[in-house]
Scaffold this active site. Structure first.
Site, PDB file in Angstrom:
ATOM      1  N   GLU A  99       0.839  -1.207   0.000  1.00  0.00           N
ATOM      2  CA  GLU A  99       0.000   0.000   0.000  1.00  0.00           C
ATOM      3  C   GLU A  99       0.864   1.244   0.000  1.00  0.00           C
ATOM      4  O   GLU A  99       1.486   1.590   1.016  1.00  0.00           O
ATOM      5  CB  GLU A  99      -0.942   0.025   1.206  1.00  0.00           C
ATOM      6  CG  GLU A  99      -1.840   1.256   1.183  1.00  0.00           C
ATOM      7  CD  GLU A  99      -2.773   1.353   2.370  1.00  0.00           C
ATOM      8  OE1 GLU A  99      -3.372   2.428   2.553  1.00  0.00           O
ATOM      9  OE2 GLU A  99      -2.913   0.363   3.100  1.00  0.00           O
ATOM     10  N   ASP A 303       1.542 -14.688  12.259  1.00  0.00           N
ATOM     11  CA  ASP A 303       0.440 -15.329  11.536  1.00  0.00           C
ATOM     12  C   ASP A 303      -0.469 -14.230  11.001  1.00  0.00           C
ATOM     13  O   ASP A 303      -1.211 -13.599  11.758  1.00  0.00           O
ATOM     14  CB  ASP A 303      -0.327 -16.244  12.487  1.00  0.00           C
ATOM     15  CG  ASP A 303      -1.370 -17.095  11.766  1.00  0.00           C
ATOM     16  OD1 ASP A 303      -1.873 -16.655  10.714  1.00  0.00           O
ATOM     17  OD2 ASP A 303      -1.694 -18.191  12.268  1.00  0.00           O
TER      18      ASP A 303
END
Length: 403
Positions: A99, A303
């Site tokens: 981004e 994770d």
């Protein structure tokens, strides 16, 4: 030694299955063979995916059916001063993202935080959870199971901790819905994120429950944990690390560096992050905490699916004696500095940037430090975005950066 082409032929002929290749060749050859098969089936070129900078066997505990690696650009924001309980230093924050403008925004927030003397951060609660669900005959049996659980915590603790050298069972909280009984086990997992650790330990404890009560285990996870899903229980009770960061910024810095006022930011935060989020029935009352959590998760081997819980955060802003006070509280930040993706070379380097790779001394301190750094990065991101909105510079900033 078996080459990739021969290995791929054996898969085509049905002699081997895709996941069995590492038993017949080294991990890099197995990955190359899979690329050949995927390229043939899809028509895609996997040249870039196959150009990775670590031995494939390093990733064996992190992925199956490996074909290569995806490279996400990584940058740094800061350095920013973190005045934490586990880390007190000036640190660059590693963020991996696609981004555009995110790093620039967080970097601006870090600069303003530094000008104010740094941000304070503290881990206020810690505990990884797993909540199995048991079937009982009726509410009377449910009450009996709840009572047994409360009376036999030490038995459950002994069984659970027999499976781990590091995990410590902290408490077990029962919940009853009709003839379903949920037991929410909470563990101190030290510097590991601890999901696998808690699953194995809870499995052992469940055997004791079944042996000594009328409860019958239906599932080791009954979704009251709650893992990788939006959940109010995580917002209230926490999961992983519950961490808060705050900063007080003098009025002149807000006006000169952020081109707005403390009053404008405080009003915007109330109307956008608090009232707007409440009207939307959001579980997160913030501007874009997920951006920083996701980027630092990718950069440090966390994770990534647990961004769902990590973005469960509340941002506050108010005016104190003319200055701006801003805080971010992340209720359920599940992080670790050992195990899982932290063993991958690039992610390990991300942890090295923060100086917290591996186990801490005392145990758990490195994971606490990572949580504090993520909280300060999130604070910087919130401060920058709220300021851009308050000064009406958000669209012009994106236009100027061309993204």
């Amino acid at each position: 030694m078996t080459d990739a082409a021969s290995l791929a032929d054996r898969v085509r002929e049905g002699e081997l299955r895709l996941h069995e290749l590492e038993a017949h060749a080294d991990a890099d050859v197995a990955a190359e063979a899979r690329r050949l098969l995927v390229e043939e089936q899809s028509g895609a070129s996997l040249d870039s995916v196959g150009n990775y900078g670590f031995p494939a066997e390093v990733a064996e505990s992190a992925i199956e059916n490996m074909v290569g690696a995806i490279q996400v650009p990584m940058g740094v924001a800061g350095p920013v001063t973190v005045n934490g309980g586990a880390i007190s230093d000036e640190k660059y924050l590693p963020l991996a993202t696609t981004e555009g403008a995110l790093l620039a925004s967080v970097n601006r927030g870090c600069s303003v935080i530094n000008a104010a003397g740094g941000a304070t951060a503290r881990v206020l609660k810690s505990g990884m959870t797993r909540a199995p669900v048991f079937r009982v005959a009726d509410v009377a049996e449910a009450e009996a199971l709840v009572s047994w659980t409360r009376d036999n915590f030490e038995k459950l603790k002994a069984a659970a901790e027999e499976t781990t050298n590091h995990g410590e069972l902290l408490d077990v909280t029962p919940y009853v819905v009709g003839n379903s009984v949920y037991l929410r086990f909470r563990y101190d997992t030290k510097d590991a994120m601890g999901m696998n650790m808690t699953t194995i330990a809870t499995g052992a404890a469940c055997e004791v429950v079944e042996d000594e009560t009328t409860g019958s285990l239906v599932a080791l996870s009954g979704n009251l944990c709650t893992d990788k899903k939006p959940a109010a229980i995580n917002a209230v009770e926490g999961r992983g690390r519950s961490v808060t960061a705050d900063v007080r910024i003098p009025r002149e810095i807000v006006e000169e560096r952020l081109h707005t006022t403390p009053e404008a930011i405080a009003e915007l935060n109330t109307r956008k992050n608090l009232v707007g989020s409440a009207k939307a029935a959001s579980l997160g009352f913030n501007a874009h905490v997920a951006n920083v959590v996701a980027a630092m998760f990718l950069a440090t081997g966390q994770d990534e699916a647990q961004v769902v819980e990590g973005a469960n955060a509340i941002t506050t802003a108010d005016v104190q004696d003319g200055d701006l006070y801003v805080s971010v509280s992340l209720a359920s930040l599940e992080v670790g500095t050992v195990g899982g993706g932290t063993k991958l070379p690039t992610q390990a380097e991300g942890l090295d940037i923060l100086g917290i790779r591996g186990g801490g001394n005392p145990a758990g301190s490195n994971a606490d430090a990572l949580a504090e750094c993520i909280a300060v990065g999130s604070l910087a991101g919130e401060l920058s975005l709220l300021s851009a909105l308050a000064s009406r510079h958000l669209s012009s900033a994106h236009a100027e950066l061309g993204r």
